[in-house]
Design an enzyme around this catalytic site. Structure first.
Site, PDB file in Angstrom:
ATOM      1  N   GLU A   1     -51.483  21.802  27.052  1.00  0.00           N
ATOM      2  CA  GLU A   1     -52.553  22.777  27.200  1.00  0.00           C
ATOM      3  C   GLU A   1     -53.463  22.350  28.340  1.00  0.00           C
ATOM      4  O   GLU A   1     -53.492  21.181  28.729  1.00  0.00           O
ATOM      5  CB  GLU A   1     -53.343  22.932  25.893  1.00  0.00           C
TER       6      GLU A   1
ATOM      7  N   ARG B   1     -55.569  24.422  20.842  1.00  0.00           N
ATOM      8  CA  ARG B   1     -55.036  25.056  22.051  1.00  0.00           C
ATOM      9  C   ARG B   1     -53.553  24.759  22.272  1.00  0.00           C
ATOM     10  O   ARG B   1     -52.908  25.407  23.100  1.00  0.00           O
ATOM     11  CB  ARG B   1     -55.833  24.596  23.278  1.00  0.00           C
TER      12      ARG B   1
ATOM     13  N   SER C   1     -58.052  14.043  32.619  1.00  0.00           N
ATOM     14  CA  SER C   1     -59.346  14.701  32.485  1.00  0.00           C
ATOM     15  C   SER C   1     -60.137  14.487  33.770  1.00  0.00           C
ATOM     16  O   SER C   1     -60.467  13.347  34.122  1.00  0.00           O
ATOM     17  CB  SER C   1     -60.100  14.123  31.285  1.00  0.00           C
TER      18      SER C   1
ATOM     19  N   HIS D   1     -67.232   7.523  23.737  1.00  0.00           N
ATOM     20  CA  HIS D   1     -67.044   8.934  24.085  1.00  0.00           C
ATOM     21  C   HIS D   1     -68.253   9.773  23.706  1.00  0.00           C
ATOM     22  O   HIS D   1     -68.628  10.701  24.438  1.00  0.00           O
ATOM     23  CB  HIS D   1     -65.800   9.519  23.427  1.00  0.00           C
TER      24      HIS D   1
ATOM     25  N   PHE E   1     -73.173  14.310  29.542  1.00  0.00           N
ATOM     26  CA  PHE E   1     -72.823  15.597  30.131  1.00  0.00           C
ATOM     27  C   PHE E   1     -73.735  16.705  29.592  1.00  0.00           C
ATOM     28  O   PHE E   1     -74.233  17.539  30.360  1.00  0.00           O
ATOM     29  CB  PHE E   1     -71.364  15.933  29.840  1.00  0.00           C
TER      30      PHE E   1
ATOM     31  N   HIS F   1     -59.131  19.534  32.206  1.00  0.00           N
ATOM     32  CA  HIS F   1     -58.220  18.540  31.642  1.00  0.00           C
ATOM     33  C   HIS F   1     -56.885  19.195  31.300  1.00  0.00           C
ATOM     34  O   HIS F   1     -56.750  20.408  31.249  1.00  0.00           O
ATOM     35  CB  HIS F   1     -58.837  17.804  30.436  1.00  0.00           C
TER      36      HIS F   1
END
Length: 349
Positions: free
Chosen positions: A143, A178, A217, A298, A305, A322
């Site tokens: 994906e 996804r 990514s 993470h 972000f 990504h």
């Protein structure tokens, strides 16, 4: 708003999605749409490593030979260059090439010019090490996600179109939702076998275990300026680099990350651009998800972000993307030539 899974890949679910009831994404995102006749993609990472800067010229020359070995129908549909320095202090140049089908990649790999280069005894001697890590997922097993409809990178460059805004993103479990294969398959992983010990002057071959996972990514800050650029380079990128370093360490291996590289994209003259990407092989999709959802490294990246997006008034110019694939047994192949023992999957304990 569209589903991330293309209509021709949808089927009745036996696996429950993680999409929250009544969910609306906080920001738009898009996915690549592949032609219904496309069954696979090939992503082949070719790398050359060197420890002494004096060996860079020969590393560049060798990689250029490989890049230009084949022209015509069997040449890669798209490729890019990148570089990184691994935890052992070796600089590595990586040429990543993409094909839309297995047959053309196989013909490229078996082309006399490629074979003459790759099988040469020169690859096993001297001060450089070479590797290739190849993934050949079926379309139901990978994906893509893009923050902008014109932000196609990497395997998304093989697509015939880009979707409209999609529903399944910006929540934990969006990657799994996804992937078309997860409609009926939990994609449970298995423990990788320990590879043969690498020694200078040897070739080591590794076959990826069933449901090994790969993520690329990427970040593109070429179009950023002012406060957004300062915020990304000053607050976000250092935190991202810290998380990438964790994944490249023995602690990352303990979390299920089999190999991680944080690469700066290069132009055709091997000069750095304002683009980067992380490239990680994982024991399973579940291990990748566990790090993303729960690990402080993470969560810190995610927080940085989100803080940047909240701090800037205008829509962001930073582009993110990504690609994730979960491979069947026999669909991932690794080959290391004259590499140090910490390279890629050679580091598995």
């Amino acid at each position: 708003m569209e589903s991330a899974i293309a209509p021709h890949l949808r089927c009745p679910r036996s696996q429950s999605p993680r999409l929250p009831a009544g969910y609306t994404p906080p920001v738009p995102a898009y996915t690549a749409r592949y032609a219904p006749g496309q069954t696979h993609a090939v992503m082949a990472y070719h790398g050359v490593q060197y420890h002494d800067p004096a060996d860079r010229a020969s590393a560049v020359a060798g990689l250029q030979t490989l890049r230009k070995a084949v022209h015509g129908a069997d040449a890669p549909r798209f490729s890019d260059l990148a570089q990184y320095r691994d935890p052992e202090g070796w600089d590595t140049l990586v040429w990543t090439a993409y094909w839309s089908d297995r047959a053309s990649h196989q013909r490229w790999q078996l082309h006399p010019a490629v074979q003459a280069f790759w099988q040469s005894d020169e690859r096993l001697n001297g001060n450089t090490g070479w590797f290739r890590e190849v993934a050949c997922p079926g379309v139901e097993r990978f994906e893509t996600l893009m923050s902008s409809p014109d932000g196609q990178e990497a395997v998304a460059r093989l697509a015939e179109a880009v979707s409209g805004e999609i529903l399944e993103h910006a929540y934990w479990g969006g990657v799994r939702d996804r992937l078309p294969a997860t409609q009926t398959d939990a994609l449970a992983g298995s423990h990788p076998a320990r590879p043969a010990q690498a020694r200078p002057g040897e070739r080591v071959f590794i076959e990826g275990q069933h449901n090994i996972a790969l993520i690329r990514s990427g970040q593109n800050w070429e179009h950023t300026a002012g406060a957004e650029r300062e915020r990304y380079l000053g607050d976000v990128e250092p935190v991202l680099r810290e998380g990438m370093a964790f994944l490249a360490s023995s602690e990352g291996l303990g979390a299920g990350c089999l190999s991680n590289r944080y690469l700066r994209v290069l132009d055709d003259n091997f000069a750095p651009t304002d683009r980067s990407y992380g490239l990680s092989w994982w024991q399973s999709l579940a291990h990748m998800e566990a790090w993303a959802e729960k690990h402080p490294t993470h969560l810190k990246i995610f927080g940085a972000f989100m803080g940047m997006l909240q701090a800037i008034a205008a829509p962001p110019s930073l582009r993110l993307y990504h690609e994730v694939c979960v491979l069947q047994a026999g669909d991932a192949h690794f080959e290391y030539l004259n590499c140090h023992p910490g390279t890629g999957l050679l580091a598995i304990d």
